[in-house]
Design an enzyme around this catalytic site. Structure first.
Site, mmCIF file in Angstrom:
data_model
loop_
_atom_site.group_PDB
_atom_site.id
_atom_site.type_symbol
_atom_site.label_atom_id
_atom_site.label_comp_id
_atom_site.label_asym_id
_atom_site.label_seq_id
_atom_site.Cartn_x
_atom_site.Cartn_y
_atom_site.Cartn_z
ATOM 1 N N ARG A 13 0.863 -1.193 0.000
ATOM 2 C CA ARG A 13 0.000 0.000 0.000
ATOM 3 C C ARG A 13 0.896 1.238 0.000
ATOM 4 O O ARG A 13 1.193 1.799 -1.032
ATOM 5 C CB ARG A 13 -0.959 -0.060 1.204
ATOM 6 C CG ARG A 13 -2.121 0.899 1.095
ATOM 7 C CD ARG A 13 -1.788 2.271 1.563
ATOM 8 N NE ARG A 13 -1.319 2.286 2.936
ATOM 9 C CZ ARG A 13 -0.692 3.326 3.489
ATOM 10 N NH1 ARG A 13 -0.471 4.413 2.791
ATOM 11 N NH2 ARG A 13 -0.278 3.275 4.746
ATOM 12 N N HIS A 205 3.698 4.197 12.928
ATOM 13 C CA HIS A 205 3.980 4.152 11.489
ATOM 14 C C HIS A 205 5.024 5.229 11.207
ATOM 15 O O HIS A 205 4.706 6.418 11.193
ATOM 16 C CB HIS A 205 2.657 4.427 10.755
ATOM 17 C CG HIS A 205 2.744 4.482 9.266
ATOM 18 N ND1 HIS A 205 2.220 3.496 8.464
ATOM 19 C CD2 HIS A 205 3.259 5.406 8.418
ATOM 20 C CE1 HIS A 205 2.413 3.816 7.188
ATOM 21 N NE2 HIS A 205 3.037 4.980 7.138
ATOM 22 N N HIS A 207 8.202 6.986 9.000
ATOM 23 C CA HIS A 207 8.962 7.133 7.757
ATOM 24 C C HIS A 207 10.390 7.528 8.128
ATOM 25 O O HIS A 207 10.609 8.215 9.121
ATOM 26 C CB HIS A 207 8.304 8.175 6.850
ATOM 27 C CG HIS A 207 7.108 7.635 6.140
ATOM 28 N ND1 HIS A 207 7.114 7.282 4.819
ATOM 29 C CD2 HIS A 207 5.867 7.335 6.599
ATOM 30 C CE1 HIS A 207 5.929 6.803 4.480
ATOM 31 N NE2 HIS A 207 5.146 6.818 5.543
ATOM 32 N N CYS A 238 3.673 9.408 1.036
ATOM 33 C CA CYS A 238 2.344 9.920 0.691
ATOM 34 C C CYS A 238 2.431 10.849 -0.520
ATOM 35 O O CYS A 238 3.165 11.834 -0.493
ATOM 36 C CB CYS A 238 1.753 10.670 1.887
ATOM 37 S SG CYS A 238 0.203 11.486 1.475
ATOM 38 N N ASN A 247 9.239 4.522 4.087
ATOM 39 C CA ASN A 247 9.005 4.035 5.455
ATOM 40 C C ASN A 247 10.280 3.422 6.020
ATOM 41 O O ASN A 247 11.257 3.224 5.302
ATOM 42 C CB ASN A 247 7.934 2.923 5.437
ATOM 43 C CG ASN A 247 6.565 3.438 5.082
ATOM 44 O OD1 ASN A 247 6.358 3.969 4.008
ATOM 45 N ND2 ASN A 247 5.623 3.281 5.982
HETATM 46 ZN ZN ZN Z 1 3.106 6.197 5.396
#
Ligand code: ZN
Length: 305
Positions: A13, A205, A207, A238, A247
């Site tokens: 994703r 999450h 990066h 993004c 990430n």
């Molecule tokens: Zn992300």
């Protein structure tokens, strides 16, 4: 506190959002199968966003249907609105992650509505999901700063988290969408978060935009976070946040956690095998991550599944 850590692969994703190569459904399924054979039980396999905006995800329903047949795997999907939630539910997704942004300006850029409008949509999605067995996780993008708006007040992140936890989110995930977080900030925010959301699990999450990713993982671990998102070879970013980049790399994150004595149930050698597959699959993309280049150290205790 538990030494079991769950890593959720989000490479299919987040990882596909900025790359130019269009992966076939078959290649995605090979990736998923290889990752499951390395020990992964949760993977974000797609995103139910309009295919016009992100054609990488035009096979979202097919990927979910096929992933559901893979033993031991709970496929999850990202959604940004009620339309996406309905598509995800119809495809049989087991868990959806609803994303809104603590930065008003990023939310407008990402989903074209205010954060409060997204929050109302979250409540609607919870209602829709009640008659199904689907779990709804909540992720708060730009929790540590935004490249459009600048700083994001902690208090805003905490009130959004509290509201979504109280409405039925199965997990609260704080996302550092553009890699602004540092370990001090991570410790402070997760330290406050755990007092706001009761028993709802926290997730992170990160990066690695500024090289702070793994240091932030350690800081979050110290505050009790046991769920992390990451992407193979550090892909990701993004498309609606200027300056976004990859990430934390899954293979590096697993290596870090296992070296610290946490149990990820992941076989690092198999992950490195998968990384080699991705190197062949994505010859025109820049792959990140250190372990894929250096290999494991001779004193690394190999886990046998
Ligand atoms: Zn992300």
């Amino acid at each position: 506190m538990s030494n079991v850590v769950k890593i959720r692969e989000v490479g299919l994703r987040d990882g596909l959002q900025l790359i130019k190569t269009n992966l076939s459904t078959e290649s995605k399924l090979i990736w998923i199968n290889k990752q499951v054979s390395a020990g992964f039980t949760e993977m974000e396999v797609t995103s139910f966003v309009p295919p016009k905006l992100l054609p990488q995800f035009s096979d979202a329903s097919e990927i979910v249907i096929k992933s559901n047949k893979i033993k031991k795997l709970k496929p999850t999907a990202l959604i940004l609105n009620i339309k996406g939630a309905i598509r995800a539910i119809e495809a049989g997704t087991k868990k959806i992650t609803f994303v809104l942004s603590a930065s008003e300006k990023h939310n407008l850029s990402n989903v074209n509505c205010t954060t409060d409008q997204s929050l109302s949509m979250f409540n609607e999605i919870i209602q829709v999901s009640k008659d199904t067995k689907i779990e709804v996780a909540a992720a708060i993008a730009t929790s540590f700063g935004c490249s459009i708006q600048g700083s994001v007040p902690e208090i805003r992140v905490l009130e959004l988290a509290k509201e979504m936890a109280s409405k039925g989110a199965c997990e609260i995930n704080l996302a550092d969408t553009v890699g602004y977080a540092n370990p001090k900030q991570v410790k402070a925010l997760f330290g406050k978060l755990k007092n706001q959301i009761g028993n709802v699990p926290m997730a992170a999450h990160f990066h690695d935009t500024r090289g702070m990713g793994l240091a932030n993982v350690v800081a979050a671990l110290q505050e009790g976070v046991r769920r992390f998102d990451s992407t193979m070879a550090g892909l990701g970013g993004c498309p609606f946040a200027p300056g976004a980049s990859g990430n934390i790399a899954t293979e590096d994150c697993v290596y870090l956690l296992e070296s610290l004595g946490f149990n990820t149930s992941v076989n690092v050698d198999k992950l490195l095998e998968l990384r080699r597959y991705l190197t062949d699959l994505l010859p025109n993309e820049k792959l990140e991550g250190r372990l894929g280049v250096a290999g494991t150290a001779i004193n690394f205790k190999k886990k046998l599944l």
